[in-house]
Design an enzyme around this catalytic site. Structure first.
Site, short mmCIF file in Angstrom:
data_model
loop_
_atom_site.label_atom_id
_atom_site.label_comp_id
_atom_site.label_asym_id
_atom_site.label_seq_id
_atom_site.Cartn_x
_atom_site.Cartn_y
_atom_site.Cartn_z
N GLY A 144 28.32 -86.43 17.01
CA GLY A 144 28.06 -86.78 18.41
C GLY A 144 29.14 -87.65 19.02
O GLY A 144 28.92 -88.25 20.08
N ASN A 174 47.35 -77.64 12.83
CA ASN A 174 46.29 -78.51 12.31
C ASN A 174 45.16 -78.51 13.31
O ASN A 174 45.34 -78.89 14.46
CB ASN A 174 46.82 -79.94 12.11
CG ASN A 174 45.71 -80.93 11.83
OD1 ASN A 174 44.68 -80.59 11.27
ND2 ASN A 174 45.92 -82.18 12.23
N CYS A 176 44.13 -78.65 8.70
CA CYS A 176 45.29 -78.87 7.83
C CYS A 176 45.93 -80.21 8.13
O CYS A 176 45.46 -80.98 8.94
CB CYS A 176 46.34 -77.77 8.04
SG CYS A 176 45.69 -76.09 8.09
N ASP A 204 42.24 -68.39 13.41
CA ASP A 204 42.46 -68.86 14.78
C ASP A 204 43.93 -69.20 15.03
O ASP A 204 44.40 -69.14 16.17
CB ASP A 204 41.57 -70.06 15.09
CG ASP A 204 41.76 -71.22 14.12
OD1 ASP A 204 42.21 -70.97 12.98
OD2 ASP A 204 41.45 -72.37 14.48
N ARG A 233 46.51 -76.97 3.60
CA ARG A 233 45.41 -76.21 4.17
C ARG A 233 44.05 -76.60 3.61
O ARG A 233 43.87 -76.69 2.40
CB ARG A 233 45.62 -74.71 3.93
CG ARG A 233 44.58 -73.86 4.66
CD ARG A 233 44.69 -72.39 4.33
NE ARG A 233 43.80 -71.61 5.17
CZ ARG A 233 43.25 -70.46 4.81
NH1 ARG A 233 43.52 -69.93 3.63
NH2 ARG A 233 42.43 -69.81 5.64
N LEU A 234 43.10 -76.83 4.54
CA LEU A 234 41.69 -76.89 4.22
C LEU A 234 41.09 -75.61 4.78
O LEU A 234 41.01 -75.43 5.99
CB LEU A 234 41.03 -78.12 4.85
CG LEU A 234 39.53 -78.32 4.57
CD1 LEU A 234 39.31 -78.64 3.09
CD2 LEU A 234 38.97 -79.44 5.43
#
Length: 605
Positions: free
Chosen positions: A363, A77, A2, A102, A52-53
């Site tokens: 990475g 976030n 977010c 979460d 929000r994503l």
């Protein structure tokens, strides 16, 4: 994933309900960070919200999120990768959950452990938690600075946001350049924490929390990179490292949406792709970009990795025509000026991936943690000097402009406005206190502390979120960092072989021609482009203009001589010229025009 924003009345005198329209504008300015929804919490002394994503608990994970009796509220976030394990422990202690996201573990961790609960989190995050009953506000940021958190304190109001642009919409905050930060950028190639390029706007340092209670503000450190390591000089425990990286990748693949990977073909992204393949039998997508200039192109290596691990590989070729427009994009979304032109191809790569999914593993961090940069071996240590004097010499060598060069490139007017022209003095005391037992570990500490937060993690977050793409970085799990800083550098760079520990893991799957080839930087050939007449004609209206000259930052005649010397191949001024170009573009975007929407390159001429 977010973006969060808010305002808190420190002295409780200001009724912030009168500023809810301002909150809405703050949220709207970063819709790209969360196009899937919006949530707000509004009270007299705190207004905050989030974009929000949707990644986890797609149906119920909307924020703000409360505890059982709604006495604690949080906006968040990022991602907590160990949320399942935390939730299981909290359920055993009697806590009740109403979502599968979460984010909800945060309010219950606070109930259980109080203000220091951030230390229980394995993730990338910035959050704001409000204890309504006790009027306590906690703002915290992850251990290495993967997620951003900016703040400002004006008229006894604490402003916070995931992006600077939203803070600039607040009536109390003026948009003014911080000249000392511009000066620092010309040394570091980025603006080092805790400052930004804007006056009175700061960023919270990694591993720290701001706590506001009893009308007072304090800052606490809950984690930092080990400064005084207990070395295992006989390190041969590859199984432990293998297990840690494997678990780090596994928990970062937790998602309710598809997960892919950025794959350059280098060691770090190859390691991540290898472990992803071990964790799933399903097909997954990998993404890369190539360049028309073959010396910068690693596409063949990326394709080899894709074939080895059976991924669905998607790529794009980038040329000079894309670059200037994407450079403006990168400055707009980064908000601070930066001299790293790889922001532009990262934007293009993120834009490509966003057509297919929302989450990628990358990475990032491998060079800093495992010893991948050529500069770690190129510096010649002077045995007649102590380790701190050598560090200062190293710093001067890697600086874009060292202190002597600054004296000639900066105008007298600009220098007179600076608190301190020597940027090294701002970090010197901290690095004298780093008691790593060898020099290379000391400079790797510097990169892991400053370079990652200031530049190399800004790049995937801002360029990714500009395209609503969430990047996750398995090699930066704090357990791996702690392990690596308890290993002598001779085990990371073994007999002159950089990233020896990671290459050892890959040796079962690839031959020496792949593993031991010379490192290629993920960048664009801008040094050559600065010699190209067509490219120079495009940037002349920027750095050879009256506006540039009258800005009074640089010694104009010295800049023109540098351009000519570089074009004639007398000196290589690539880093210096791109930094000068970026500073001027930044001023035109944020100070001269104060754009409210992303400008084009032509808008800046």
């Amino acid at each position: 994933m977010c973006g969060i924003v808010g305002q808190f009345s420190i002295d409780e005198k200001t009724n912030l309900l009168s500023k809810t329209e301002e909150l809405s504008k703050m949220l709207e300015s970063m819709i790209h960070r969360g196009p899937d929804g919006e949530g707000k919490y509004e009270s007299k002394n705190l207004i905050m919200g989030m974009r929000r994503l949707s990644i986890l608990d797609l149906d119920n994970g909307f924020q703000p999120i409360f505890n059982e009796d709604k006495s604690i509220v949080v906006v968040f976030n990022g991602e907590i990768y160990n949320y399942i394990e935390i939730k299981d422990e909290l359920l055993k202690k009697g806590h009740k959950f109403y979502t599968s996201s979460d984010t909800e573990v945060l309010v219950h961790l606070y109930e259980e452990y109080g203000e220091d609960f951030s230390s229980y989190l394995n993730g990338m995050f910035s959050y704001t938690l409000f204890d309504i009953k006790n009027n306590v506000l906690i703002v915290s940021r992850d251990r290495v600075g993967e997620k951003p958190l900016y703040y400002s304190i004006m008229n006894d109001i604490f402003y916070f946001s995931s992006e600077i642009k939203s803070l600039l919409l607040c009536s109390d905050i003026k948009c003014e350049a911080n000249k000392d930060s511009i000066n620092d950028m010309l040394t570091f190639n980025y603006v080092p924490y805790p400052n930004t390029a804007f006056k009175n706007i700061y960023r919270l340092e990694p591993g720290k929390s701001i706590i506001i209670k009893n009308n007072k503000i304090s800052k606490k450190t809950y984690w930092e990179i080990p400064k005084k390591s207990i070395y295992n000089n006989n390190f041969e425990n590859f199984e432990t490292l293998d297990s840690l990286i494997s678990n780090s990748v596994e928990i970062r693949m937790r998602s309710d949406v598809e997960v892919g990977a950025f794959l350059s073909g280098g060691i770090d992204s190859t390691i991540v792709t290898k472990y992803m393949r071990e964790k799933t039998e399903d097909s997954f997508k990998t993404f890369s970009i190539g360049f028309t200039e073959e010396i910068y192109n690693e596409l063949d290596y990326a394709k080899k990795v894709s074939e080895t691990y059976n991924t669905n590989h998607i790529y794009k070729i980038v040329n000079q025509d894309d670059f200037l427009e994407q450079l403006v994009n990168s400055i707009w979304f980064c908000e601070n000026p930066h001299g790293d032109v790889s922001f532009a191809p990262t934007f293009i790569l993120s834009e490509l991936a966003s057509k297919y999914l929302k989450v990628v593993l990358t990475g990032d961090g491998g060079d800093e943690i495992f010893g991948g940069y050529d500069k770690y071996l190129d510096f010649i240590y002077n045995q007649e000097l102590d380790i701190n004097e050598n560090f200062k010499n190293y710093f001067n060598k890697i600086s874009v402009f060292n202190i002597l060069e600054k004296e000639s490139i900066l105008s007298n007017e600009f220098k007179s406005d600076l608190i301190e022209i020597d940027s090294f003095k701002k970090i010197e005391e901290k690095y004298i206190g780093i008691h790593n037992s060898d020099f290379i570990n000391k400079i790797m500490y510097f990169d892991s502390d400053y370079l990652l937060e200031g530049n190399n993690l800004v790049k995937p977050d801002r360029m990714g979120m500009a395209n609503s793409i969430e990047g996750r970085y398995p090699l930066l799990d704090y357990r791996i960092i702690e392990m690596m800083f308890n290993i002598d550098s001779s085990k990371k760079i073994y007999n002159g072989e950089k990233k020896y520990l990671l290459k050892n893991i890959l040796s079962k799957d690839f031959d020496d021609d792949f593993i031991k080839r010379k490192k290629q930087m993920f960048t664009v050939p801008i040094g050559e482009w600065f010699k190209d007449k067509e490219f120079i004609d495009k940037i002349n209206p920027i750095i050879c203009s009256e506006k540039f000259k009258n800005r009074g930052i640089f010694n104009y005649d010295r800049v023109l001589k540098m351009i000519q010397s570089h074009q004639n191949s007398e000196e290589n001024y690539t880093r210096q010229l791109r930094a000068i170009l970026v500073v001027e573009l930044w001023y035109r975007i944020y100070i001269d025009n104060k754009f409210t929407k992303k400008p084009s390159f032509n808008d800046l001429i």
